[in-house]
Design a protein around this motif. Sequence first.
Motif, PDB file in Angstrom:
ATOM      1  N   UNK A  98     -46.142 -37.198  18.664  1.00  0.00           N
ATOM      2  CA  UNK A  98     -46.479 -36.987  20.073  1.00  0.00           C
ATOM      3  C   UNK A  98     -47.098 -38.248  20.654  1.00  0.00           C
ATOM      4  N   UNK A  99     -47.985 -38.874  19.885  1.00  0.00           N
ATOM      5  CA  UNK A  99     -48.593 -40.133  20.338  1.00  0.00           C
ATOM      6  C   UNK A  99     -47.543 -41.236  20.431  1.00  0.00           C
ATOM      7  N   UNK A 100     -46.646 -41.277  19.442  1.00  0.00           N
ATOM      8  CA  UNK A 100     -45.607 -42.307  19.405  1.00  0.00           C
ATOM      9  C   UNK A 100     -44.700 -42.210  20.628  1.00  0.00           C
ATOM     10  N   UNK A 101     -44.227 -40.999  20.939  1.00  0.00           N
ATOM     11  CA  UNK A 101     -43.312 -40.824  22.067  1.00  0.00           C
ATOM     12  C   UNK A 101     -43.993 -41.100  23.409  1.00  0.00           C
ATOM     13  N   UNK A 102     -45.313 -41.003  23.457  1.00  0.00           N
ATOM     14  CA  UNK A 102     -46.045 -41.258  24.697  1.00  0.00           C
ATOM     15  C   UNK A 102     -46.619 -42.678  24.756  1.00  0.00           C
ATOM     16  N   UNK A 103     -46.176 -43.535  23.855  1.00  0.00           N
ATOM     17  CA  UNK A 103     -46.626 -44.930  23.845  1.00  0.00           C
ATOM     18  C   UNK A 103     -45.650 -45.811  24.625  1.00  0.00           C
ATOM     19  N   UNK A 104     -46.140 -46.973  25.073  1.00  0.00           N
ATOM     20  CA  UNK A 104     -45.251 -47.916  25.752  1.00  0.00           C
ATOM     21  C   UNK A 104     -44.386 -48.651  24.728  1.00  0.00           C
TER      22      UNK A 104
ATOM     23  N   UNK B  63     -52.484 -48.162  15.980  1.00  0.00           N
ATOM     24  CA  UNK B  63     -52.508 -47.484  14.676  1.00  0.00           C
ATOM     25  C   UNK B  63     -53.663 -46.514  14.508  1.00  0.00           C
ATOM     26  N   UNK B  64     -54.852 -46.897  14.988  1.00  0.00           N
ATOM     27  CA  UNK B  64     -56.036 -46.068  14.729  1.00  0.00           C
ATOM     28  C   UNK B  64     -56.205 -44.935  15.728  1.00  0.00           C
ATOM     29  N   UNK B  65     -55.397 -44.934  16.802  1.00  0.00           N
ATOM     30  CA  UNK B  65     -55.566 -43.897  17.828  1.00  0.00           C
ATOM     31  C   UNK B  65     -54.436 -42.872  17.815  1.00  0.00           C
ATOM     32  N   UNK B  66     -53.533 -42.959  16.853  1.00  0.00           N
ATOM     33  CA  UNK B  66     -52.388 -42.043  16.832  1.00  0.00           C
ATOM     34  C   UNK B  66     -52.835 -40.587  16.750  1.00  0.00           C
ATOM     35  N   UNK B  67     -53.863 -40.313  15.938  1.00  0.00           N
ATOM     36  CA  UNK B  67     -54.302 -38.920  15.767  1.00  0.00           C
ATOM     37  C   UNK B  67     -55.044 -38.394  16.987  1.00  0.00           C
ATOM     38  N   UNK B  68     -55.947 -39.198  17.546  1.00  0.00           N
ATOM     39  CA  UNK B  68     -56.697 -38.718  18.712  1.00  0.00           C
ATOM     40  C   UNK B  68     -55.772 -38.546  19.908  1.00  0.00           C
ATOM     41  N   UNK B  69     -54.889 -39.518  20.144  1.00  0.00           N
ATOM     42  CA  UNK B  69     -53.949 -39.390  21.259  1.00  0.00           C
ATOM     43  C   UNK B  69     -52.979 -38.236  21.013  1.00  0.00           C
ATOM     44  N   UNK B  70     -52.530 -38.103  19.770  1.00  0.00           N
ATOM     45  CA  UNK B  70     -51.602 -37.018  19.451  1.00  0.00           C
ATOM     46  C   UNK B  70     -52.221 -35.648  19.652  1.00  0.00           C
TER      47      UNK B  70
END
Length: 382
Positions: free
Chosen positions: A191-197, A365-372
Amino acid sequence: MNLCVGIDIGNAKTELAFESNGQIQMVRQPSVISYLPKTPEANDLPLEQVMENLFDNLVVNISSPSIRRNGDYIVGKKAMQHDGIKTNMTLSLGGKSTHDVPIITSLSLVAATAIKDHYENKEELPESLSIDLKMATAIPSSEFSKQNAKTLEDRFKTKHNITLYVGDYQVLVSIKVNECKVTEEGRTAMLAFFNSDDKILEGFNKIYGENKAPSDFMKARTLHADIGDGTSEFVVIEGANPVQGLSKGKRLGVGHASDVAISLLRDHLNISDKFTRQQLQDWLEKDNERGQLARDVMKEATFVQSQSILEEIQLSFQELASSDVDYILVHGGGSITFKEDIHEDLMDFAESNHFKVVWIPEKYATTMNSRGTYYLAKMMFS
């Protein structure tokens, strides 16, 4: 006040993700607390200065049915600097669903975020605030079960009263958690990956000579290696959806290397038994002899740990994913710490087995879980 947040309750740090002015914002603090037997004395700093450094100086009184002992606590960076007994997550035992540290650190960050937002928008400190909170978070695959997830959800889903000591003032924040979803660590990363630039794939595109964007992975079969502090999570994902039963967690990560490094450090220096993993991380940033010594022992400790992590990634590819993925995505705080020791060998393994490696850049890398977890909460509750 209504808030929708994602919370990464890591062993090393707790990170809160929320939306403000149309942008995802993150605040984080080390996952460390220290109980105070008596109310702390107020400082006499100007309010503007106190508010500027609010998150690094969290002192709270918490009253909640979800923790073992109500009372005053120092939280995060300030707790690390405190000379009292410090409490953090015990790596060998795990137990995020039953530990008090995730509850106290998470609620303290929510309270501080709400107070700072009110102060910046109203240009005054509130006497009290009431928050209706909707949230999502995650626990390691090695701990995850429906019962453990429900235990943590139920601990959050109640009313908590947090009094934040702000200089000479005290602000009462009543937090009612109306909705809470607890999932497995690693499952929210896509979810974080797909919402990244598109810059998240800058390194990947350079290595492979491609021009991909996150949306190009919508139909891909991927294996995620989320290298954390106390655990590393391995999850097979089809598009955006985790494959049922194809996930696992291992007690591997930066924290375990840090414990070894601290042991090695004691061979050189007379450091206190209270010296924490989070303090070691601070030392690693110091530009002095102690900092250099910390980096030397950490380098030795990370090499041994990295070999175990590399082996686990390879085993997960073969056994968990049945040697059938298009990409392996590597992220988490440990992806930064262990990259030097793992990256080249993993690239060779990928070439031999005809898949590609997406090593998530340090910025993301370190924000994937919080953003996800934030995107999960937003999808479910907003």
